[in-house]
Design a protein around this motif. Structure first.
Motif, PDB file in Angstrom:
ATOM      1  N   ILE A   1       0.867  -1.184   0.000  1.00  0.00           N
ATOM      2  CA  ILE A   1       0.000   0.000   0.000  1.00  0.00           C
ATOM      3  C   ILE A   1       0.903   1.232   0.000  1.00  0.00           C
ATOM      4  O   ILE A   1       1.697   1.438   0.919  1.00  0.00           O
ATOM      5  CB  ILE A   1      -0.923   0.002   1.225  1.00  0.00           C
ATOM      6  N   THR A   2       0.792   2.037  -1.025  1.00  0.00           N
ATOM      7  CA  THR A   2       1.652   3.220  -1.153  1.00  0.00           C
ATOM      8  C   THR A   2       0.936   4.516  -0.812  1.00  0.00           C
ATOM      9  O   THR A   2       1.577   5.535  -0.550  1.00  0.00           O
ATOM     10  CB  THR A   2       2.192   3.331  -2.585  1.00  0.00           C
ATOM     11  N   GLU A   3      -0.371   4.488  -0.820  1.00  0.00           N
ATOM     12  CA  GLU A   3      -1.113   5.733  -0.563  1.00  0.00           C
ATOM     13  C   GLU A   3      -2.477   5.401   0.010  1.00  0.00           C
ATOM     14  O   GLU A   3      -3.148   4.459  -0.440  1.00  0.00           O
ATOM     15  CB  GLU A   3      -1.276   6.539  -1.862  1.00  0.00           C
ATOM     16  N   VAL A   4      -2.883   6.181   1.020  1.00  0.00           N
ATOM     17  CA  VAL A   4      -4.199   6.033   1.636  1.00  0.00           C
ATOM     18  C   VAL A   4      -4.881   7.399   1.598  1.00  0.00           C
ATOM     19  O   VAL A   4      -4.295   8.406   2.029  1.00  0.00           O
ATOM     20  CB  VAL A   4      -4.102   5.527   3.094  1.00  0.00           C
ATOM     21  N   VAL A   5      -6.083   7.444   1.083  1.00  0.00           N
ATOM     22  CA  VAL A   5      -6.845   8.692   0.984  1.00  0.00           C
ATOM     23  C   VAL A   5      -7.943   8.687   2.042  1.00  0.00           C
ATOM     24  O   VAL A   5      -8.720   7.724   2.127  1.00  0.00           O
ATOM     25  CB  VAL A   5      -7.465   8.869  -0.418  1.00  0.00           C
TER      26      VAL A   5
END
Length: 221
Positions: free
Chosen positions: A5-9
């Motif tokens: 997981i590289t990005e969480v919004v």
């Protein structure tokens, strides 16, 4: 990296909650890179800030125009009801109550206008409940991270803030007409209004005014 997981919004309820959410995440996840939307897209943040300022300027212009409109309507109402106010003062109505009467009419007119405005806003919101299709501008909107389907939303502040400002504006705008009304002299007001009354009607109005003065004025025997 395929399964990482590289990005969480994280989506907040409003733009104003973003700094608080960021502060809590920074405290809970030290060493992580946590950025707000306006830090990722500073151009979009600047555009929205300018639009907010333009909206406040437009609202200020509308409320100033509304104040002049309320003052004009009340002044015309006072000029048309000089005899009524004169008789009310003659039969014992206090000037304080007359002042409250004029201000109350201003608030009533403003309240009716707000109800109509809120009703129209609700109808437009219902009509646009499926959202506004902006696919024609998809390329330009995509550059700012904005979707092509925009759904309008009204919050409680969108109703309470305009309502409070409108009521305050109505109070301020009605002050001058109300002061003009309480400065009327009963005898002069009745005499001035009788000038514009036809001859057959004038004696009956004079008799009624005299009857009211004798019954309620405290000077009749």
């Amino acid at each position: 990296m395929d399964d990482a997981i590289t990005e969480v919004v994280i989506v907040a309820h409003s733009r104003g909650e973003a700094p608080g959410v960021q502060a809590r995440l920074v405290a809970a996840l030290p060493g992580r890179e946590i950025e707000r939307w306006d830090e990722i897209e500073p151009v979009l943040g600047s555009m929205l800030a300018i639009m907010d300022q333009m909206a406040w300027g437009l609202n200020l212009t509308i409320f100033i125009a509304m104040s002049f409109g309320i003052a004009n309507v009340l002044m015309m109402a006072i000029f048309e009801r000089i005899r009524e106010f004169g008789i009310l003062l003659a039969v014992g109505l206090s000037r304080r109550r007359l002042f409250a009467l004029v201000v109350g009419e201003s608030l009533m007119v403003t309240g009716v206008g707000m109800l109509i405005g809120f009703g129209l806003a609700g109808l437009f919101l219902f009509a646009l409940s499926d959202g506004i299709d902006m696919s024609g501008f998809a390329e330009g909107l995509g550059a700012f991270g904005i979707g092509t389907h925009i759904v309008p939303v009204l919050t409680l502040n969108d109703f309470t803030i305009p309502a409070v400002v409108a009521l305050i504006t109505a109070l301020v705008a009605s002050a001058w007409p109300a002061i003009r009304a309480v400065r009327l002299r009963p005898a002069a007001a009745v005499r001035l209004s009788l000038i514009h009354i036809s001859e057959p009607t004038r004696p009956r109005l004079i008799s009624y005014a005299v009857f009211c003065l004798r019954k309620y004025g405290g000077g009749g025997g």
